[in-house]
Scaffold this motif. Structure first.
Motif, short mmCIF file in Angstrom:
data_model
loop_
_atom_site.label_atom_id
_atom_site.label_comp_id
_atom_site.label_asym_id
_atom_site.label_seq_id
_atom_site.Cartn_x
_atom_site.Cartn_y
_atom_site.Cartn_z
N TYR A 157 0.82 -1.21 0.00
CA TYR A 157 0.00 0.00 0.00
C TYR A 157 0.86 1.26 0.00
CZ TYR A 157 -3.71 -3.28 1.08
OH TYR A 157 -4.58 -4.35 1.05
N ASN B 25 3.64 1.61 -1.54
CA ASN B 25 4.03 1.83 -2.94
C ASN B 25 2.87 2.38 -3.77
OD1 ASN B 25 6.84 1.12 -4.03
ND2 ASN B 25 6.47 -0.43 -2.49
N ARG B 26 1.68 1.90 -3.47
CA ARG B 26 0.50 2.40 -4.18
C ARG B 26 0.33 3.89 -3.92
NH1 ARG B 26 -2.43 4.44 -6.89
NH2 ARG B 26 -4.70 4.31 -7.06
N ARG C 115 2.72 5.96 -3.00
CA ARG C 115 3.86 6.69 -3.60
C ARG C 115 3.65 6.93 -5.09
NH1 ARG C 115 8.06 2.80 -0.56
NH2 ARG C 115 7.88 3.77 1.49
N ILE C 116 3.24 5.92 -5.83
CA ILE C 116 3.11 6.10 -7.28
C ILE C 116 1.98 7.07 -7.59
CG2 ILE C 116 1.60 4.10 -7.72
CD1 ILE C 116 4.51 5.38 -9.92
N ASP C 117 0.97 7.08 -6.74
CA ASP C 117 -0.14 8.02 -6.92
C ASP C 117 0.36 9.46 -6.78
OD1 ASP C 117 -3.25 7.88 -7.04
OD2 ASP C 117 -2.83 9.38 -5.51
N ILE D 76 3.54 10.49 -6.92
CA ILE D 76 4.55 10.76 -7.96
C ILE D 76 3.87 11.17 -9.26
CG2 ILE D 76 6.25 9.63 -9.48
CD1 ILE D 76 7.13 8.02 -6.97
N LYS D 77 2.79 10.51 -9.60
CA LYS D 77 2.08 10.85 -10.84
C LYS D 77 1.50 12.26 -10.75
CE LYS D 77 -0.97 9.19 -14.40
NZ LYS D 77 -1.73 10.41 -14.57
N SER E 290 4.48 14.76 -11.05
CA SER E 290 5.09 14.83 -12.38
C SER E 290 4.13 15.41 -13.42
CB SER E 290 5.59 13.45 -12.82
OG SER E 290 4.54 12.51 -12.82
N ASP E 291 2.86 15.08 -13.29
CA ASP E 291 1.87 15.65 -14.23
C ASP E 291 1.81 17.16 -14.09
OD1 ASP E 291 -0.66 12.97 -14.25
OD2 ASP E 291 1.24 13.23 -15.34
#
Lengths: 352, 356
Positions: free
Chosen positions: A116, A118-119, A121-123, A125-126, A129-130
């Motif tokens: 979770y 990592n889930r 974190r990627i959320d 990060i997106k 970056s967007d």
């Protein structure tokens, strides 16, 4: 020309989509104490971008609650003892009057449930970056800073490290520090070391440094901690040997019982002046304004106002005692006694 | 000469302070957030520069662009005589940019859009990003060529000159990097989709399962776990007795998948299959044991055996067909409609062979 982007990352607890409104309003309200911001609105100069990762945690907890509901209902209908049969998940998704699941669980899930975290974190990060990309596409460049609080500091630390250090798509990472970096990172009640996994808080690229330095990812890193805030105290973030672009500020003000709260930290001029100047300009708050704001900011106020008054009262009693001395004539003693009651009456209303 | 330039520098500071006193404001060029100093028709502004080098940019001749910009600064129309050391610092950085880019292109072999990734392996492009963290603009902070854009260091015209050029070059570099930035974003979006599928659409996990899987499966920020252990996983299902097809009865049961394995496939972790050993609990025929297979979130099919005749032998009685509630609701199976549904299933060829 583009505005300075300030990403806002929340801490533990339930945070809805509009969670940052109170924080932004607080900064807007504080900025009005300084002349520059009466002619130049803060929101005309800074683009506030709240990042919400709470929905990931809520989804997980709601799912646990739902998955267990059918089982518990079945157990009830079939006369099974449901006390230990997932009954502890009964309120997992409830957000009202549920400190354990709505706040403590956030920290436990982020730190110990690696899938979770990592889930989350990627959320994040997106989203970062967007936003950066969108800004570059529109204006040619992006000036970005990050303001994180409590659990959010651990989330931000991990996310920024991955954003800058990962080989996204097995290509060069142009979000990485030799190609682009964040301006300032403001960490309030920093838990990045307390909740660290990999990389460790002192070993990551989330530290200040100059352009082209591949081991740093921001120009400036500011760490704010309240002297009595218990949250950032264990495994305190306190690096040694970092450049002068790292600053640690300890605040000692008291306005509310919730001294860990983000708005409580921001209320102190030693916090908000640094942030406001960093996202606008040095001249937005003059030296005179800054000195005056810090000088006039009393240690105790609002809910703690009585503390100041009690301190003043005790100081005045001490002065009176010194004036009286040891060897007194009876008349002087009576005068002193009357003065003592005058001092009490003067302060009594204010304190009560 | 030295004395004269020192005096000029001193006079410049005095003039700036007088300016500030009379007009009460630092010129806007020094403020990071202000844009009213910009003249969009200025040849140093990004629009004019991109127009001037339109052809070179189109054919990806960025090296030529950077060289021209570096050369252009040498002949800047702004008076730099009183501040030559600052001009030299900026020129040094322009020359380093050109040099680093040339070396990187030579190493990469070709200067074209498809090769940007390779060029960037040797070319660090963040050089001209200004540091505004102290509320002033600092170029090349932390280096020997550091320049603070403040009245005490550069006068207004010089500040404008530097700011135009630095911001233009920085924006051009961002444009140069765009192909790779898009690849990075695509990878981030892909990673996000994968993790979303794994968490939201994958085989559900109870807290202890997700905790354990977090430590015994391998994954990273771009790739969720390719496999998942199923551990003491509770579910509701339906058992159908298979003794006589026409007398098939369905009963809701509590299924516990004691231990199982899920494998994810598809580039976005959009599919999975798996199997588990199960125990079923029901009040009429006692505990059942068996196995179940999973194909995606909806299709779960298994067989269980109960010791119906109480002879301590589970396997000498007809097995039960085990279906998940999801497939049951999909089939809309109720006892009176069973025959019709069975015929539908047979014609759809979607049921597993039943054993005796």
């Amino acid at each position: 020309m583009n505005k300075h982007i300030l990403f806002l990352i929340h801490g533990m607890g339930v945070h809805k989509k509009n969670w940052a409104d109170t924080v932004i309003n607080k900064l807007k309200e504080l900025s009005k104490d300084y002349t520059y911001f009466n002619e130049n609105k803060l929101t005309d100069l800074v683009k506030f971008v709240p990042i919400d990762y709470d929905h990931v945690i809520r989804d997980v907890l709601n799912k646990w609650q739902e998955d267990s509901r059918g089982i518990r209902d079945f157990a009830k209908e079939n006369g099974l003892d449901d006390k230990n049969l997932l009954s502890w998940l009964k309120r997992a998704g409830d957000t009202e009057r549920n400190f354990l699941w709505s706040s403590v669980a956030d920290v436990i899930i982020y730190r110990f449930f690696r899938v979770y975290s990592n889930r989350i974190r990627i959320d994040v990060i997106k989203e970062l970056s967007d936003e950066i990309n969108s800004e570059i596409n529109e204006f040619g460049d992006a000036r970005c800073s990050v303001l994180a609080h409590s659990l959010g500091t651990a989330v931000v630390h991990d996310c920024l490290h991955h954003l800058g250090a990962e080989n996204w798509g097995d290509t060069q990472n142009v979000f990485g520090p030799t190609h682009w970096r964040f301006q300032s990172i403001f960490m309030i009640a920093n838990t990045s070391r307390l909740l660290q996994t990999e990389p460790k808080a002192y070993d990551s690229i989330v530290r200040p440094g100059p352009n082209l330095d591949s081991n740093s990812y921001c120009f400036r890193y500011l760490n704010f901690r309240h002297e009595l805030d218990p949250v950032p105290y264990p495994r305190m973030f306190d690096p040694i040997g970092w450049s002068s672009a790292y600053q640690s500020i300890i605040v000692q003000h008291y306005r509310d019982l919730g001294i860990h709260g983000l708005e409580h930290y921001l209320d102190n001029p030693r916090v908000h002046i640094i942030i406001l100047r960093a996202v606008t300009s040095r001249w937005a708050i003059t030296e005179q304004e800054a000195i005056k704001a810090v000088d006039n900011y009393r240690q105790f106020g609002e809910k703690f106002e009585a503390v100041e008054k009690i301190r003043d009262f005790l100081n005045e009693l001490a002065m009176l005692k010194n004036e009286l001395g040891q060897d007194l004539m009876p008349v002087d003693f009576i005068k002193g006694f009357i003065k003592f009651y005058q001092v009490i009456n003067k302060h009594l209303k204010g304190i009560s | 000469m030295k004395l004269l330039s020192k005096n000029k520098y001193f006079l410049m500071i005095i003039f700036t302070l007088i300016n500030l006193t009379i007009f009460g404001q630092t010129p806007s060029v020094y403020y990071p957030e202000k844009t009213d100093w910009i003249d969009k028709d200025d040849s140093r502004y990004i629009t004019g520069v991109k127009e001037k080098f339109k052809n070179q940019i189109e054919v990806f001749a960025w090296g030529e662009v950077f060289k021209s910009l570096a050369y252009d600064f040498l002949s800047s129309k702004v008076g730099w005589d009183d501040n030559l050391h600052i001009k030299q610092k900026f020129q040094n950085e322009l020359d380093s940019l050109v040099n680093d880019y040339t070396v990187a292109v030579e190493w990469a072999g070709i200067e074209d859009k498809e090769n940007v990734d390779k060029i960037l392996q040797k070319f660090r492009s963040g050089r001209f990003q200004g540091d505004v963290s102290l509320g002033i603009i600092i170029y090349f902070s932390g280096t020997d060529n550091e320049i603070e854009l403040i009245p005490e260091v550069v006068d207004e015209e010089q500040a404008i000159d530097l700011r135009y050029r630095a911001e233009t070059i920085n924006k051009l570099l961002n444009e140069f990097k765009k192909p790779v930035r898009e690849m990075n974003l695509k990878a981030i979006a892909k990673a996000e989709s994968r993790w979303k599928n794994y968490i939201n659409n994958g085989f559900s996990q109870y807290p202890w399962e997700s905790f354990i899987n977090g430590y015994i499966t391998s994954f990273d920020i771009q790739n969720p776990p390719g496999h998942q252990w199923v551990i003491f996983h509770h579910e509701l299902g339906v058992e159908l007795s298979t003794k006589k097809i026409k007398q098939m009865k369905a009963k809701e049961v509590l299924t516990i998948e004691m231990l199982g394995w899920i494998d994810y496939y598809g580039d976005y972790w959009e599919n999975f299959w798996g199997f588990s050993g199960i125990v079923t609990l029901r009040d009429d025929v006692g505990i059942g044991i068996g196995g179940i297979i999973h194909f995606g979130p909806t299709f779960n099919l298994g067989l269980t055996w109960h010791d119906i005749n109480d002879d301590d032998n589970f396997f000498n009685d007809n097995p039960f067909l085990m279906l998940s509630i999801d497939i049951l609701s999909y089939m809309n199976l109720t006892i009176p409609k069973y025959d019709k549904q069975l015929n539908n299933l047979k014609s759809a060829r979607s049921i597993v062979m039943l054993s005796k």
